[in-house]
Design a protein around this motif. Sequence first.
Motif, PDB file in Angstrom:
ATOM      1  N   PRO A 433       0.875  -1.433   0.117  1.00 18.55           N
ATOM      2  CA  PRO A 433      -0.384   0.131   0.215  1.00 18.55           C
ATOM      3  C   PRO A 433       1.007   1.858  -0.358  1.00 18.55           C
ATOM      4  N   THR A 434      -0.143   2.397  -0.310  1.00 23.86           N
ATOM      5  CA  THR A 434       0.798   3.262  -0.570  1.00 23.86           C
ATOM      6  C   THR A 434       1.018   3.717   1.381  1.00 23.86           C
ATOM      7  N   GLY A 435       2.292   4.393   1.260  1.00 24.92           N
ATOM      8  CA  GLY A 435       3.124   4.748   2.111  1.00 24.92           C
ATOM      9  C   GLY A 435       4.102   3.363   2.860  1.00 24.92           C
ATOM     10  N   ARG A 436       4.077   2.335   2.337  1.00 25.39           N
ATOM     11  CA  ARG A 436       4.326   1.369   2.409  1.00 25.39           C
ATOM     12  C   ARG A 436       5.561   0.576   2.177  1.00 25.39           C
ATOM     13  N   GLU A 437       6.128   1.823   1.196  1.00 23.97           N
ATOM     14  CA  GLU A 437       7.154   0.888  -0.044  1.00 23.97           C
ATOM     15  C   GLU A 437       8.604   0.870   0.558  1.00 23.97           C
ATOM     16  N   HIS A 438       9.098   0.527   1.346  1.00 27.08           N
ATOM     17  CA  HIS A 438      10.074   0.442   2.370  1.00 27.08           C
ATOM     18  C   HIS A 438       9.853  -1.211   3.126  1.00 27.08           C
ATOM     19  N   ALA A 439       8.552  -2.208   2.895  1.00 27.67           N
ATOM     20  CA  ALA A 439       8.305  -2.816   2.862  1.00 27.67           C
ATOM     21  C   ALA A 439       8.767  -3.919   1.321  1.00 27.67           C
ATOM     22  N   LEU A 440       8.110  -3.230   0.850  1.00 26.43           N
ATOM     23  CA  LEU A 440       8.647  -3.530  -0.421  1.00 26.43           C
ATOM     24  C   LEU A 440      10.120  -3.858  -0.627  1.00 26.43           C
ATOM     25  N   PHE A 441      11.081  -2.771  -0.534  1.00 27.35           N
ATOM     26  CA  PHE A 441      12.756  -3.188  -0.667  1.00 27.35           C
ATOM     27  C   PHE A 441      13.381  -3.974   1.115  1.00 27.35           C
ATOM     28  N   HIS A 442      12.394  -3.905   2.065  1.00 31.39           N
ATOM     29  CA  HIS A 442      13.713  -4.626   2.531  1.00 31.39           C
ATOM     30  C   HIS A 442      12.846  -5.972   2.179  1.00 31.39           C
ATOM     31  N   ILE A 443      12.168  -7.139   1.401  1.00 31.77           N
ATOM     32  CA  ILE A 443      11.998  -7.993   1.239  1.00 31.77           C
ATOM     33  C   ILE A 443      13.002  -8.364   0.538  1.00 31.77           C
ATOM     34  N   ALA A 444      12.605  -7.791  -0.855  1.00 31.58           N
ATOM     35  CA  ALA A 444      14.169  -7.922  -1.388  1.00 31.58           C
ATOM     36  C   ALA A 444      15.419  -7.556  -1.259  1.00 31.58           C
ATOM     37  N   ASP A 445      15.926  -7.092   0.463  1.00 31.23           N
ATOM     38  CA  ASP A 445      17.211  -6.782   0.357  1.00 31.23           C
ATOM     39  C   ASP A 445      17.469  -7.899   1.297  1.00 31.23           C
ATOM     40  N   LEU A 446      16.366  -9.080   1.138  1.00 28.34           N
ATOM     41  CA  LEU A 446      16.675 -10.047   2.453  1.00 28.34           C
ATOM     42  C   LEU A 446      17.542 -11.207   1.810  1.00 28.34           C
ATOM     43  N   PRO A 447      18.382 -12.142   2.009  1.00 27.72           N
ATOM     44  CA  PRO A 447      19.026 -12.548   1.737  1.00 27.72           C
ATOM     45  C   PRO A 447      18.102 -13.648   1.053  1.00 27.72           C
ATOM     46  N   THR A 448      18.773 -14.894   0.352  1.00 30.83           N
ATOM     47  CA  THR A 448      17.740 -16.030  -0.113  1.00 30.83           C
ATOM     48  C   THR A 448      18.494 -17.712   0.261  1.00 30.83           C
ATOM     49  N   ARG A 449      18.292 -17.305   1.733  1.00 32.10           N
ATOM     50  CA  ARG A 449      18.338 -18.699   2.514  1.00 32.10           C
ATOM     51  C   ARG A 449      16.997 -18.016   3.622  1.00 32.10           C
ATOM     52  N   ALA A 450      16.224 -18.405   2.957  1.00 33.34           N
ATOM     53  CA  ALA A 450      15.118 -18.318   4.251  1.00 33.34           C
ATOM     54  C   ALA A 450      14.543 -19.469   4.967  1.00 33.34           C
TER      55      ALA A 450
END
Length: 465
Positions: A433-450
Motif C-alpha cells: 500500500p501507498t506509504g509502506r514502500e519500505h516493505a518492498l525493499f526490505h523483502i528484496a534486500d533479504l538474503p535468499t536463504r530463508a
Amino acid sequence: MTTDRKVEPTISGYFTNHTLADLADALRARHVTAVELAHHALDSITRLNDRLNAFVAVDPVGALEAAERADRELDAGRDRGALHGIPVAVKDLIDVAGLPATYGSAHFRDHVPAVDAACVTRLREAGAVIVGKTTTHEFAYGPTGDRSLQGASRNPHDPSRMTGGSSGGSAAAVAAGMVPLALGTDTGGSVRIPSALCGVHGFKPAFGALPTEGVFPLATAFDHIGIHARGARDCLIAHHVLAGTAPELARTAAPLRVAWLDTGGLGPMDPRVARSARAALEQRVGPVPDVPFPGAARLRQAFLAIQGRQAHAVHADRIEREPGLFDPEVLQRLRVAGAVGDDEVGHAHRVRSSAARTAARLFEEHDVLALPTVPVVAPPLGCRDLDVAGTPVEVRALLLSLTFPWNLVGVPALTLPAAPVDGLPTGLQLVAPTGREHALFHIADLPTRAEATMPVSGRLPGAAS
C-alpha cells in the motif's frame, strides 16, 4: 527448489557489476572520477548500442561537462548526494533540454525541448550526469517495445527477443551495463515489464509520488515515473532523490505479513515462471499463504477503457491530420480506443473504485502481496500471439496482465529478478500500500536463504511505519 540466481546478459558493458553505492564510495574515495564514469558509459553505448538499440540520442558533450562539474564540486567539498557524478539515462518520453524528444514517433521527429522535465531537473540538482535518451515504444502505447520511430529495443540476453515496453530502452541500457540507472515511465507496467524481461530491478512508486511535468502523457489517470536499476537499493536511492524524501527506512521489530496473490482471474501463466517467482519470494521469507484476488477478471477492460479514452484524447488531432505518421499498430490501437463510449468509461471508473476497495481490504490483512511480474519470458521480436499452458493469448494483453492492476489502484510495486527459465530472465513482483514502500525493499534486500533465517509462517522482521 529453483534457486534465485540471476542470468547474466550476453551483451554487457562497464556497469554490469557496479551498484550505485559502490560507485558513490569509489567517487568519494577518488578511486574513480565522474569524468571516468561518463567515459565508461559513453564507451559502453558506442560499443553495444548497434546491437541493442537502447539509446536514441547520446550527449557526450553535455555528459562530460556535467561530469567535470561534478568532479570540481567534490574536490571543493560540495557533495550533492547519492547520485552525484552518476551516469543516468532518460526515456525518450521525458524532456531533456537540448536533446531530441521524439517520443518514439515521426510526429516529433525534429522536436527538441528547451526545458527539462521536472524529474530531470531533480536529477541535475542531485549532480547526476545525463548521458542520453532511451528508446520508447511510440508514445509509450505498447508493452512490447518494438514499435518506434527508431526501431525496436533489443533484449541484452537475446537480441532476437523483446525488451518489453514501453520503457524498453531504459531497461536494456541498465541490463547491458551501459548505465547504472535509468528513468522510465509506467502507465500499465512499462517499467516493470521490461525490467523483468531484461533481468533488472524496476520500481513504480505510488501514483503522484514523482512529478510528471515535462513527460509526454499516455493516460494521466495512470502515468507514473519509474526507475530501472541493477539492484533494489539502487531503485530506492534514486526514488528518495527524485521524491525528495529521507534516505533511511524506518524500521521496527513488527513482522511483515506476506501473501502470494492468486492471479488466475488475470490470464494464463507459464507455470515455470510462476514457480520461479514464488521460489524467489519464499527463499527470502519462507512459505507464504495464497490469497484470492476478488473481481480480478473485470479489471482489464476497465483499465483499457480509461487508458484508451485518455490516450485517444491526447492524439485526436494528430489522428485526424497526419495518421500516416503513426506506426500502423499504434494507430489501429488509438482508433479502437476512440470508439470507447461514455457508458463504458463510467462503468470502468466504478470498477476502478471497487478494485481500490478490494486492494485496501487485502492490505488490511497483508503488508505485501507477491506475484510474478510477467507470466512468460521475453517473446521474440514482432511476436503478437503465444500459446501459454495450452491457451492462445495475444502478447500485448499477456505482458500487461499482472502489472496493470497496480496502476489502476495507484499503489507502489517493485520487480526483482527471479531464476531464469529457458535461459531468460523472469521477475518477482512485490506490491504494497501507498506509504509502506519500505516493505518492498526490505523483502528484496533479504538474503535468499530463508529456510535458515526466517520462520515458516510467511511473517518476517521488517520495517513498518
